[in-house]
Design a protein around this motif. Sequence first.
Motif, short mmCIF file in Angstrom:
data_model
loop_
_atom_site.label_atom_id
_atom_site.label_comp_id
_atom_site.label_asym_id
_atom_site.label_seq_id
_atom_site.Cartn_x
_atom_site.Cartn_y
_atom_site.Cartn_z
N MET A 1 14.13 -11.81 6.30
CA MET A 1 12.83 -11.14 6.29
C MET A 1 11.79 -12.01 6.96
SD MET A 1 11.38 -9.32 3.04
CE MET A 1 12.53 -8.30 2.24
N SER A 2 11.08 -11.47 7.87
CA SER A 2 10.06 -12.32 8.50
C SER A 2 8.68 -11.69 8.37
CB SER A 2 10.39 -12.54 9.98
OG SER A 2 9.69 -11.61 10.77
N ALA A 3 7.68 -12.54 8.36
CA ALA A 3 6.32 -12.08 8.15
C ALA A 3 5.90 -11.11 9.25
CB ALA A 3 5.37 -13.28 8.12
N GLU A 4 6.42 -11.33 10.47
CA GLU A 4 6.02 -10.46 11.58
C GLU A 4 6.37 -9.00 11.30
OE1 GLU A 4 4.13 -11.15 14.20
OE2 GLU A 4 3.92 -13.08 13.18
N ASN A 5 7.51 -8.82 10.60
CA ASN A 5 7.95 -7.46 10.31
C ASN A 5 6.94 -6.67 9.50
OD1 ASN A 5 10.33 -7.11 11.57
ND2 ASN A 5 11.55 -8.04 9.94
N PHE A 6 6.20 -7.39 8.68
CA PHE A 6 5.33 -6.70 7.75
C PHE A 6 3.87 -6.81 8.14
CE2 PHE A 6 9.20 -6.99 5.35
CZ PHE A 6 9.28 -5.72 4.82
N LYS A 7 3.63 -7.07 9.40
CA LYS A 7 2.24 -6.96 9.86
C LYS A 7 1.97 -5.49 10.13
CE LYS A 7 0.80 -11.37 11.09
NZ LYS A 7 0.16 -12.28 12.01
N LEU A 8 0.69 -5.16 10.17
CA LEU A 8 0.35 -3.77 10.44
C LEU A 8 0.92 -3.34 11.79
CD1 LEU A 8 -3.29 -3.28 9.26
CD2 LEU A 8 -1.18 -2.61 8.19
N THR A 9 1.54 -2.19 11.80
CA THR A 9 2.10 -1.69 13.06
C THR A 9 1.28 -0.52 13.59
OG1 THR A 9 3.61 -0.41 11.71
CG2 THR A 9 4.46 -2.44 12.69
N GLY A 10 0.98 0.42 12.67
CA GLY A 10 0.26 1.61 13.12
C GLY A 10 -1.15 1.27 13.57
N GLU A 11 -1.66 2.05 14.47
CA GLU A 11 -3.05 1.89 14.88
C GLU A 11 -3.94 2.23 13.70
OE1 GLU A 11 -4.90 1.27 17.93
OE2 GLU A 11 -3.06 0.11 18.15
N SER A 12 -4.94 1.45 13.47
CA SER A 12 -5.86 1.80 12.41
C SER A 12 -7.27 1.39 12.76
CB SER A 12 -5.45 1.14 11.10
OG SER A 12 -6.43 1.42 10.13
N LYS A 13 -8.19 2.32 12.60
CA LYS A 13 -9.59 2.00 12.85
C LYS A 13 -10.29 1.67 11.54
CE LYS A 13 -10.37 4.25 17.23
NZ LYS A 13 -9.16 5.05 17.51
N PHE A 14 -9.51 1.47 10.49
CA PHE A 14 -10.08 1.27 9.16
C PHE A 14 -11.16 0.19 9.16
CE2 PHE A 14 -10.40 -0.19 4.84
CZ PHE A 14 -10.15 0.93 4.07
N GLY A 15 -10.83 -0.96 9.76
CA GLY A 15 -11.77 -2.08 9.75
C GLY A 15 -13.07 -1.75 10.47
N VAL A 16 -12.92 -1.13 11.64
CA VAL A 16 -14.10 -0.79 12.43
C VAL A 16 -14.97 0.22 11.68
CG1 VAL A 16 -14.89 0.09 14.64
CG2 VAL A 16 -12.72 -1.16 14.49
N ILE A 17 -14.29 1.23 11.12
CA ILE A 17 -15.05 2.26 10.40
C ILE A 17 -15.76 1.63 9.20
CG2 ILE A 17 -14.84 4.36 9.02
CD1 ILE A 17 -12.49 5.12 10.90
N ALA A 18 -15.01 0.78 8.46
CA ALA A 18 -15.60 0.14 7.27
C ALA A 18 -16.85 -0.66 7.68
CB ALA A 18 -14.58 -0.76 6.60
#
Lengths: 396, 219
Positions: A1-18
Amino acid sequence: MSAENFKLTGESKFGVIALGVGVAGVAASVAGLFIDHKTFYFAYLVAFMFWMAIALGGLFFTLIHHLVGAEWSIVIRRIPETLASAIPMMAILFIPIVLGMHDLYEWSHEEAVAHDELLKHKSAWLNPMWFTIRAYIYFGIWTFIAWTLYKASLDQDGGKDVTEKMRSVSAPSMIVFALSITAAAFDWLMSLDPHWFSTIFGVYFFAGSWWTTLACVVLLSMYLRGKSKLGEVMTIEHYHDLGKLMFGFTVFWTYIAFSQFMLIWYGNIPEETIWYKHRWEHGWQYVSMFLFIGHFVLPFLVLIFRASKRSFTVMKIVASWFLLMEFVDLYWLIMPTFTIVNPDAHHGLHFSWQHLTTFVGIGGLFLWFVWNRLTSASIVPVGDPRIEASIHLKNA
Amino acid sequence: MSENMNEIKSQSAEELKKKADATGAKALEILIEEEAEGVVAEFPNSGALLEAAEKIRNAGYKRFEVYSPFPIHGMDDAMGLKQSPLGFIVFAAGSIGCIGALLLQWWTSAVDYPVVYSGKPLFALPAFIPITFELTVILCGFTAVVGMFALNRMPRFYHPMFYSENFSKKAGDDGFFAAIFVWDEKFNVREVKQFFQNIGGKNIEIIHRPLEAELAQQN
């Protein structure tokens, strides 16, 4: 298991919107400050305490997780850890409360203290300077604990063996946390009505705080499932366990709330009962009833069933409801004291648009911070030696 | 022991001998197969036991049991157990406790012996909540424990598994066992033995009364 696998993959504007919503909220709140500063500070305190409760609950989640050596919650541990990592930002957002002390706390009025034996007595503790210093001592303690554990957890992703360290940090931290959250609740909330006191008040705030964090973890993880591989390791079993805790702490909150109420009701001493009296007139009785039903009866009846805890839809709805009820709870704790420092104001509910602007202002910044941290590391603490067991969790 | 002796009277020593001669097997083995109460097999670890449970269920056996020194998560699903009715029983008990406590306090304080305490109403609900809560909880607690025992048909003084020496030694320590019992409709000693062998069971044993001693006595 590597940390890279569990980084966000999908596009998300969550941060920008927040961030966008947060900045807009803050701008509107600043406008509110100039239009009606008395309402602003109260609205700000409600909103601040709401997001602070979530951050503190995240800290408690992390502490109790390490302390009991929990296995099931390893896959979701990064979420509460990250919520707690936002505490230093909350320390900055506390500044308006320091500045608005005069509009919030009766004990900060020198002339009021001068004519009041009880306040004179309490002034050794309740005075503006010591209040401010204390607040930043709390923030210092919480930041230190939260970031020690958060950083250790990131080190663990990199393969460092820190399991023992995290546990030994958590044990003394839990004691310090219990004392500091109690003192903070006394300072920031209970002292709004400085003649009134209740020794269980800190536990009451803690109960609501942890309760809300559980709901927040449910909602955040549901969003993250679609954006990362979290969905592969976090199953309905984990939601079932979160649901059990939500159910348990629904009862715990009620137990504490009722313990506070019953002793005061039974003792029937005017200086104590006045607090409930304020919350049982001028429309507040409906909020009180709503709080009892919404914070206890409904969650209790829904979450008691196994099927509810094992349904994504039900859990999503219940968790959203929890957030609403925590807001109502804090609103109910704080707003009836508005007339203490504003004797000329009416005694009603005082719901203002400023509640909304301060709520999204602080919330937007809080979530933006949390989101930045979440995206900068793995969503799952992949380095934990027991992660496999956590993934394969099954409820008996 | 004498009762057991009566039970196997039908299998007189002569008859057994006859059978043994006919089949070329030992009389004891035949007797054990006929009097078997189940077959037990040992598995190396909890994971293997979990897999075994799933295979036993898939093979269509219903009356079987697995034993491990500690609870194994996911075993209920692997064994195909349905959700326990205990939760609903406890809920009913809790409701009775809740309503019962309220009725008790209402009757004693407001109806049968009404005394005003410190200006409180006769039916003083807030003051009655602790008793109501406690009675609800205590009935829930008792019902959960007693109900759990009852649903598990415990305590019992006899269980065929006790005849297995290997089981008695290791079940509470480091042994992982699965057993299929004679009261399963599909039970057939040889088939079950073969089945356990196929799925990787070790120390396969037919569970039976101490027939060796009985046989020796008869002879």
